[in-house]
Design a protein around this motif. Sequence first.
Motif, PDB file in Angstrom:
ATOM      1  N   HIS A  77      44.058  51.937  45.969  1.00 27.57           N
ATOM      2  CA  HIS A  77      44.584  50.858  45.139  1.00 27.57           C
ATOM      3  C   HIS A  77      45.176  49.759  46.015  1.00 27.57           C
ATOM      4  O   HIS A  77      45.498  49.975  47.193  1.00 27.57           O
ATOM      5  CB  HIS A  77      45.666  51.378  44.180  1.00 27.57           C
ATOM      6  CG  HIS A  77      45.154  52.336  43.158  1.00 27.57           C
ATOM      7  ND1 HIS A  77      45.172  53.698  43.362  1.00 27.57           N
ATOM      8  CD2 HIS A  77      44.612  52.136  41.927  1.00 27.57           C
ATOM      9  CE1 HIS A  77      44.658  54.305  42.299  1.00 27.57           C
ATOM     10  NE2 HIS A  77      44.313  53.381  41.414  1.00 27.57           N
ATOM     11  N   ALA A  78      45.323  48.589  45.366  1.00 30.57           N
ATOM     12  CA  ALA A  78      45.957  47.448  46.017  1.00 30.57           C
ATOM     13  C   ALA A  78      46.964  46.837  45.057  1.00 30.57           C
ATOM     14  O   ALA A  78      46.728  46.759  43.833  1.00 30.57           O
ATOM     15  CB  ALA A  78      44.926  46.409  46.437  1.00 30.57           C
ATOM     16  N   GLU A  79      48.097  46.409  45.593  1.00 34.12           N
ATOM     17  CA  GLU A  79      49.128  45.756  44.788  1.00 34.12           C
ATOM     18  C   GLU A  79      48.724  44.302  44.522  1.00 34.12           C
ATOM     19  O   GLU A  79      48.332  43.576  45.443  1.00 34.12           O
ATOM     20  CB  GLU A  79      50.467  45.815  45.528  1.00 34.12           C
ATOM     21  CG  GLU A  79      51.590  45.071  44.825  1.00 34.12           C
ATOM     22  CD  GLU A  79      52.822  44.931  45.690  1.00 34.12           C
ATOM     23  OE1 GLU A  79      53.808  44.339  45.207  1.00 34.12           O
ATOM     24  OE2 GLU A  79      52.794  45.393  46.845  1.00 34.12           O
ATOM     25  N   ILE A  80      48.808  43.866  43.275  1.00 35.64           N
ATOM     26  CA  ILE A  80      48.473  42.491  42.890  1.00 35.64           C
ATOM     27  C   ILE A  80      49.771  41.714  42.690  1.00 35.64           C
ATOM     28  O   ILE A  80      50.582  42.038  41.821  1.00 35.64           O
ATOM     29  CB  ILE A  80      47.641  42.462  41.597  1.00 35.64           C
ATOM     30  CG1 ILE A  80      46.348  43.248  41.789  1.00 35.64           C
ATOM     31  CG2 ILE A  80      47.354  41.032  41.184  1.00 35.64           C
ATOM     32  CD1 ILE A  80      45.439  42.698  42.858  1.00 35.64           C
ATOM     33  N   ARG A  81      49.956  40.691  43.495  1.00 34.69           N
ATOM     34  CA  ARG A  81      51.152  39.860  43.369  1.00 34.69           C
ATOM     35  C   ARG A  81      50.898  38.628  42.497  1.00 34.69           C
ATOM     36  O   ARG A  81      51.828  38.102  41.889  1.00 34.69           O
ATOM     37  CB  ARG A  81      51.635  39.448  44.754  1.00 34.69           C
ATOM     38  CG  ARG A  81      52.145  40.631  45.579  1.00 34.69           C
ATOM     39  CD  ARG A  81      52.703  40.201  46.912  1.00 34.69           C
ATOM     40  NE  ARG A  81      53.278  41.333  47.631  1.00 34.69           N
ATOM     41  CZ  ARG A  81      53.757  41.274  48.866  1.00 34.69           C
ATOM     42  NH1 ARG A  81      53.702  40.102  49.543  1.00 34.69           N
ATOM     43  NH2 ARG A  81      54.265  42.353  49.443  1.00 34.69           N
ATOM     44  N   SER A  82      49.666  38.178  42.438  1.00 37.35           N
ATOM     45  CA  SER A  82      49.322  37.052  41.551  1.00 37.35           C
ATOM     46  C   SER A  82      47.809  37.054  41.347  1.00 37.35           C
ATOM     47  O   SER A  82      47.056  37.574  42.177  1.00 37.35           O
ATOM     48  CB  SER A  82      49.775  35.708  42.156  1.00 37.35           C
ATOM     49  OG  SER A  82      49.079  35.449  43.364  1.00 37.35           O
ATOM     50  N   GLY A  83      47.391  36.460  40.206  1.00 36.87           N
ATOM     51  CA  GLY A  83      45.965  36.337  39.907  1.00 36.87           C
ATOM     52  C   GLY A  83      45.499  37.256  38.802  1.00 36.87           C
ATOM     53  O   GLY A  83      44.536  36.935  38.096  1.00 36.87           O
ATOM     54  N   LEU A  84      46.147  38.381  38.597  1.00 37.61           N
ATOM     55  CA  LEU A  84      45.796  39.313  37.536  1.00 37.61           C
ATOM     56  C   LEU A  84      47.063  39.778  36.844  1.00 37.61           C
ATOM     57  O   LEU A  84      48.162  39.731  37.427  1.00 37.61           O
ATOM     58  CB  LEU A  84      45.038  40.528  38.098  1.00 37.61           C
ATOM     59  CG  LEU A  84      43.655  40.280  38.706  1.00 37.61           C
ATOM     60  CD1 LEU A  84      43.107  41.572  39.290  1.00 37.61           C
ATOM     61  CD2 LEU A  84      42.692  39.716  37.678  1.00 37.61           C
ATOM     62  N   ALA A  85      46.891  40.239  35.617  1.00 38.46           N
ATOM     63  CA  ALA A  85      48.028  40.723  34.835  1.00 38.46           C
ATOM     64  C   ALA A  85      47.705  42.098  34.288  1.00 38.46           C
ATOM     65  O   ALA A  85      46.543  42.511  34.198  1.00 38.46           O
ATOM     66  CB  ALA A  85      48.355  39.758  33.696  1.00 38.46           C
ATOM     67  N   GLN A  86      48.761  42.794  33.924  1.00 41.97           N
ATOM     68  CA  GLN A  86      48.576  44.112  33.328  1.00 41.97           C
ATOM     69  C   GLN A  86      47.759  43.998  32.037  1.00 41.97           C
ATOM     70  O   GLN A  86      48.004  43.136  31.207  1.00 41.97           O
ATOM     71  CB  GLN A  86      49.937  44.750  33.045  1.00 41.97           C
ATOM     72  CG  GLN A  86      49.870  46.145  32.463  1.00 41.97           C
ATOM     73  CD  GLN A  86      51.250  46.724  32.212  1.00 41.97           C
ATOM     74  OE1 GLN A  86      52.256  46.077  32.530  1.00 41.97           O
ATOM     75  NE2 GLN A  86      51.301  47.913  31.653  1.00 41.97           N
ATOM     76  N   GLY A  87      46.779  44.868  31.890  1.00 35.22           N
ATOM     77  CA  GLY A  87      45.917  44.851  30.715  1.00 35.22           C
ATOM     78  C   GLY A  87      44.596  44.143  30.919  1.00 35.22           C
ATOM     79  O   GLY A  87      43.682  44.294  30.086  1.00 35.22           O
ATOM     80  N   ASP A  88      44.448  43.348  31.978  1.00 32.54           N
ATOM     81  CA  ASP A  88      43.168  42.698  32.263  1.00 32.54           C
ATOM     82  C   ASP A  88      42.110  43.756  32.571  1.00 32.54           C
ATOM     83  O   ASP A  88      42.408  44.832  33.099  1.00 32.54           O
ATOM     84  CB  ASP A  88      43.287  41.743  33.445  1.00 32.54           C
ATOM     85  CG  ASP A  88      44.087  40.493  33.103  1.00 32.54           C
ATOM     86  OD1 ASP A  88      44.289  40.251  31.899  1.00 32.54           O
ATOM     87  OD2 ASP A  88      44.518  39.778  34.036  1.00 32.54           O
ATOM     88  N   THR A  89      40.873  43.410  32.248  1.00 33.38           N
ATOM     89  CA  THR A  89      39.748  44.298  32.535  1.00 33.38           C
ATOM     90  C   THR A  89      38.984  43.731  33.726  1.00 33.38           C
ATOM     91  O   THR A  89      38.538  42.572  33.683  1.00 33.38           O
ATOM     92  CB  THR A  89      38.817  44.428  31.326  1.00 33.38           C
ATOM     93  OG1 THR A  89      39.558  44.947  30.214  1.00 33.38           O
ATOM     94  CG2 THR A  89      37.659  45.366  31.634  1.00 33.38           C
ATOM     95  N   VAL A  90      38.838  44.520  34.764  1.00 36.89           N
ATOM     96  CA  VAL A  90      38.142  44.079  35.977  1.00 36.89           C
ATOM     97  C   VAL A  90      36.888  44.920  36.160  1.00 36.89           C
ATOM     98  O   VAL A  90      36.739  45.998  35.576  1.00 36.89           O
ATOM     99  CB  VAL A  90      39.054  44.199  37.212  1.00 36.89           C
ATOM    100  CG1 VAL A  90      40.232  43.263  37.114  1.00 36.89           C
ATOM    101  CG2 VAL A  90      39.510  45.636  37.411  1.00 36.89           C
TER     102      VAL A  90
END
Length: 405
Positions: free
Chosen positions: A373-386
């Motif tokens: 896993h990688a920590e997301i600091r900006s660009g995506l939000a919880q609940g987004d589908t990737v």
Amino acid sequence: MFATWRRRLAFAAVVLAIAAGGYFVLRPQPVPADFETVARGDVVVTVNGEGVTRIADLFVVSSPLAGRAMRSLLEVGDAVTAGKTVVAAIRPTPPDFLNARDRRVAEARVRAAEAAERLAAAELARVGAELEFARNDLDRAEQLSKTNTVSVRELDRARLLVATKEAELASAKANLAVRGEELETARAVLIEPESGLPDAKPGGECCVLIYAPQSGQVLNILHKSESVVAAGAPLMEIGDPTNLELVVDLLSADAVRVKVGNRATIARWGGEKDLNAVVRRIEPTGFTKVSSLGIEEQRVRVILDFTDPPIARAALGHDFRVFARIEISRAVNVVRVPLSALFRVGNDWAAFVVEQGRAARKTVQLGLRNTRHAEIRSGLAQGDTVIVHPGDRIADGVEVEPRAP
């Protein structure tokens, strides 16, 4: 006229059917892909390496003298008690054989010692006779002094003579004892090595007994059968298997990131659950190790202590192989995505987000990341589908659909 219109209508229907079929066949199809929902969780960065267990306090029992070690009655795994259990018995080395010259010299020394003993005995007899005479002379002087026939000086002289002879007698007795011990020493040189060793068991008077220095178990017996050993030769290894520690060999570049007190997870040791440990010491010196590919690597030993109770690792023993994951940093309850959803765009990281059935490329800023896993600091939000593992058919704006299981 009516028949002509019918033919035209039939032709138009055929053309429309072919056009509709062509559109249905040639229209863009959604690209199947694997979806993953962005969620919160911990991101733990670890340094991984293989290691072995070892007993923290390992005692090597050595022979205190040169001789013949008797056959050990213990087996690997037997329990021993400090100061009570006999772990080895050493029969001292017998004397060497004498050649003709050394034998004649030794025999001459025996004869000389016998003569010296006889001389000391004669001297003792002489001093004894003189002492007896001096005592008789003292008795006469004391009788005569009562009638003032002998002066006080003569009486004192007689007493001095008795005291002197008594001292000479004690010296003669001591000299005779010394000569006797010298004779025994000379005779001991003539003792021949025994042609055959009698049966000897640990506990017999023939042997020097060695007791366990520490309570625990026998880990290794270096001399099981009866054999000749030199002074200082290792005989047995003893330790407490409940007092285990871990030794992990890390690359020097990874070891500098580890700190004393870092937590670690121990896996692949054969148990159902992973074990917990903590870094106790990082050795200040490295060593060169050749990898399986023939590459020389600089490695550093990191020592860890188990934090789980001994019952949780009862099956582990000395020199068992394990796999350690040493934690160097942790992000708690952060937005994270699978590492397989990320890819490079120039110097930036990006991911495909599913919006209204189409792939949309988003640039993201990362924090900590590990192999999963990688920590997301900006660009995506919880609940987004990737989209994870995006292939070359997926691009910005391409219609996508979930891959069939």
